[in-house]
Design a protein around this motif. Structure first.
Motif, PDB file in Angstrom:
ATOM      1  N   LEU A  66      11.916  15.546  -9.000  1.00 17.32           N
ATOM      2  CA  LEU A  66      12.688  16.010 -10.325  1.00 17.32           C
ATOM      3  C   LEU A  66      13.691  16.427  -9.879  1.00 17.32           C
ATOM      4  CD1 LEU A  66       9.645  16.449 -12.728  1.00 17.32           C
ATOM      5  CD2 LEU A  66      10.763  14.346 -11.737  1.00 17.32           C
ATOM      6  N   GLU A  67      14.996  16.048 -10.221  1.00 25.93           N
ATOM      7  CA  GLU A  67      16.037  16.863  -9.244  1.00 25.93           C
ATOM      8  C   GLU A  67      16.792  17.710  -9.729  1.00 25.93           C
ATOM      9  OE1 GLU A  67      19.175  17.145  -6.878  1.00 25.93           O
ATOM     10  OE2 GLU A  67      17.914  16.384  -6.904  1.00 25.93           O
ATOM     11  N   TRP A 100       2.786  12.882  -6.398  1.00 25.70           N
ATOM     12  CA  TRP A 100       2.009  11.521  -6.033  1.00 25.70           C
ATOM     13  C   TRP A 100       2.200  10.676  -4.313  1.00 25.70           C
ATOM     14  CZ3 TRP A 100      -1.086  10.462  -9.685  1.00 25.70           C
ATOM     15  CH2 TRP A 100      -0.959  11.212 -11.615  1.00 25.70           C
ATOM     16  N   ALA A 101       1.219  10.633  -3.902  1.00 26.15           N
ATOM     17  CA  ALA A 101       1.425   9.990  -2.513  1.00 26.15           C
ATOM     18  C   ALA A 101       2.452   8.535  -2.239  1.00 26.15           C
ATOM     19  CB  ALA A 101      -0.251   9.555  -1.802  1.00 26.15           C
ATOM     20  N   ALA A 102       2.731   7.575  -3.550  1.00 23.18           N
ATOM     21  CA  ALA A 102       3.596   7.467  -3.362  1.00 23.18           C
ATOM     22  C   ALA A 102       4.991   7.793  -3.891  1.00 23.18           C
ATOM     23  CB  ALA A 102       3.373   6.278  -4.913  1.00 23.18           C
ATOM     24  N   ASP A 103       5.075   9.355  -4.026  1.00 18.49           N
ATOM     25  CA  ASP A 103       6.590   9.863  -3.765  1.00 18.49           C
ATOM     26  C   ASP A 103       6.969  10.262  -2.678  1.00 18.49           C
ATOM     27  OD1 ASP A 103       6.799   9.479  -6.618  1.00 18.49           O
ATOM     28  OD2 ASP A 103       6.005  10.854  -7.033  1.00 18.49           O
ATOM     29  N   ARG A 104       6.085  10.072  -1.004  1.00 23.31           N
ATOM     30  CA  ARG A 104       6.411  10.913  -0.098  1.00 23.31           C
ATOM     31  C   ARG A 104       7.648  10.765  -0.157  1.00 23.31           C
ATOM     32  NH1 ARG A 104       5.977  12.339   4.918  1.00 23.31           N
ATOM     33  NH2 ARG A 104       3.735  13.621   5.219  1.00 23.31           N
ATOM     34  N   GLU A 105       8.178   9.352   0.643  1.00 20.80           N
ATOM     35  CA  GLU A 105       9.162   9.638   1.723  1.00 20.80           C
ATOM     36  C   GLU A 105      10.105   9.754   0.518  1.00 20.80           C
ATOM     37  OE1 GLU A 105       9.803   8.274   3.881  1.00 20.80           O
ATOM     38  OE2 GLU A 105       7.353   8.777   4.595  1.00 20.80           O
ATOM     39  N   ARG A 106      10.286   9.457  -0.828  1.00 21.59           N
ATOM     40  CA  ARG A 106      11.204   9.976  -1.632  1.00 21.59           C
ATOM     41  C   ARG A 106      11.833  11.692  -1.605  1.00 21.59           C
ATOM     42  NH1 ARG A 106      12.007   9.740  -8.104  1.00 21.59           N
ATOM     43  NH2 ARG A 106      14.000  10.786  -8.905  1.00 21.59           N
ATOM     44  N   MET A 134       2.066  24.253   6.158  1.00 22.62           N
ATOM     45  CA  MET A 134       1.164  24.154   5.039  1.00 22.62           C
ATOM     46  C   MET A 134      -0.633  23.887   5.454  1.00 22.62           C
ATOM     47  SD  MET A 134       3.647  25.857   3.438  1.00 22.62           S
ATOM     48  CE  MET A 134       2.576  26.265   1.865  1.00 22.62           C
ATOM     49  N   ALA A 135      -1.334  23.753   4.976  1.00 21.12           N
ATOM     50  CA  ALA A 135      -2.426  23.308   4.747  1.00 21.12           C
ATOM     51  C   ALA A 135      -2.977  23.025   3.425  1.00 21.12           C
ATOM     52  CB  ALA A 135      -3.563  24.815   5.514  1.00 21.12           C
ATOM     53  N   TRP A 136      -1.728  22.907   2.701  1.00 20.51           N
ATOM     54  CA  TRP A 136      -2.414  22.605   1.382  1.00 20.51           C
ATOM     55  C   TRP A 136      -1.525  20.511   0.883  1.00 20.51           C
ATOM     56  CZ3 TRP A 136       0.752  27.149  -0.958  1.00 20.51           C
ATOM     57  CH2 TRP A 136       0.520  28.543  -0.151  1.00 20.51           C
ATOM     58  N   GLU A 137      -3.524  20.081   0.377  1.00 16.91           N
ATOM     59  CA  GLU A 137      -3.184  18.803   0.232  1.00 16.91           C
ATOM     60  C   GLU A 137      -1.499  18.181  -0.922  1.00 16.91           C
ATOM     61  OE1 GLU A 137      -5.042  15.103  -2.037  1.00 16.91           O
ATOM     62  OE2 GLU A 137      -5.544  16.743  -2.308  1.00 16.91           O
ATOM     63  N   PHE A 138      -0.349  17.445  -0.104  1.00 11.32           N
ATOM     64  CA  PHE A 138       0.848  17.043  -0.548  1.00 11.32           C
ATOM     65  C   PHE A 138       2.035  17.488   0.176  1.00 11.32           C
ATOM     66  CE2 PHE A 138      -2.571  15.463  -3.967  1.00 11.32           C
ATOM     67  CZ  PHE A 138      -1.999  13.913  -3.424  1.00 11.32           C
ATOM     68  N   PHE A 139       1.971  18.735   0.776  1.00  5.53           N
ATOM     69  CA  PHE A 139       3.017  19.285   1.107  1.00  5.53           C
ATOM     70  C   PHE A 139       3.251  19.589   2.412  1.00  5.53           C
ATOM     71  CE2 PHE A 139       1.627  22.821  -1.938  1.00  5.53           C
ATOM     72  CZ  PHE A 139       2.903  23.807  -2.085  1.00  5.53           C
TER      73      PHE A 139
END
Length: 236
Positions: A66-67, A100-106, A134-139
């Protein structure tokens, strides 16, 4: 020499935390969040201490897809850089995350955009900054294969996070600009006293010496700070 993070006393007002830590060391890292959030350099200039600053992280995300949130997060950290410039402090920054996993590249592209902005802001203010693993999911920045960072951003090794991810030995082999030291059993980010967990601090402190950096003790509670100082003193 060693530093101590105000994380140890994050439930106290910042002046009270600084006074207690100043009895143990003349190098303090300010956890710029919660009741230790700093809006000006004034509270730091009141003490004869060397500082680094852990930029606000709990409410910011420099990798946000989210810009408006990404832009606001960068501005918050730029404000931290301005304060750091006044007190000659290095700054530690969290790398951000994707929801979200699908947002990783963006989100990865957003992270890169933020680093470009932050590197320009740091250069303008003659401030050095480093991004923490980091050690937290999605970071981002959980393993060494995400290094080196672009645009001249430094690397801040958090040994507790690396231990949880099972890659501390690999992280100890890369160039390090800043380091947080605390202990855990490899399963949770407990920020325990050094020597109470399963991290090999002989290897950690050897790397500290090789990189010519000052370790920052980032543990929960002032008693844990004192025992951590005793644990690392033979390596200093």
């Amino acid at each position: 020499m060693y530093g101590v993070s105000t994380y140890a006393l994050h439930s106290l007002p910042l002046p009270a935390a600084l006074e207690q830590i100043a009895e143990l060391t003349d190098y303090v890292e300010v956890m710029d969040d919660g009741c230790h959030y700093i809006e000006s350099a004034e509270p730091l200039l009141s003490y004869d201490l060397r500082y680094s600053i852990h930029a606000p992280s709990r409410s910011v995300n420099i990798a946000s897809t989210l810009e408006p949130i990404r832009e606001a997060s960068v501005r918050v950290i730029e404000d931290c850089f301005s304060i750091a410039a006044e007190v000659d402090a290095d700054v530690v920054v969290h790398p951000g995350y994707f929801a979200w996993a699908a947002d990783r590249e963006r989100a990865k592209r957003q992270f890169a955009r933020s680093l470009a902005h932050l590197s320009a802001a740091a250069e303008e203010r003659s401030v050095r900054y480093a991004v923490e693993n980091m050690a937290w999911e999605f970071f981002f920045l959980q393993t060494p294969d995400e290094l080196p960072l672009p645009d001249g951003a430094g690397f801040a090794l958090d040994v507790g996070h690396a231990h949880i991810m099972g890659c501390l030995p690999a992280f100890l082999q890369v160039p390090i600009d800043h380091i947080h030291i605390h202990d855990n059993d490899g399963t949770a980010d407990t920020h325990s006293a050094i020597g109470s967990g399963t991290i090999d601090f002989a290897a950690v402190m050897a790397t500290v010496g090789q990189n010519g950096i000052t370790p920052v003790i980032e543990v929960e509670g002032i008693d844990a700070v004192r025992s951590s100082i005793s644990a690392i003193r033979p390596y200093l």
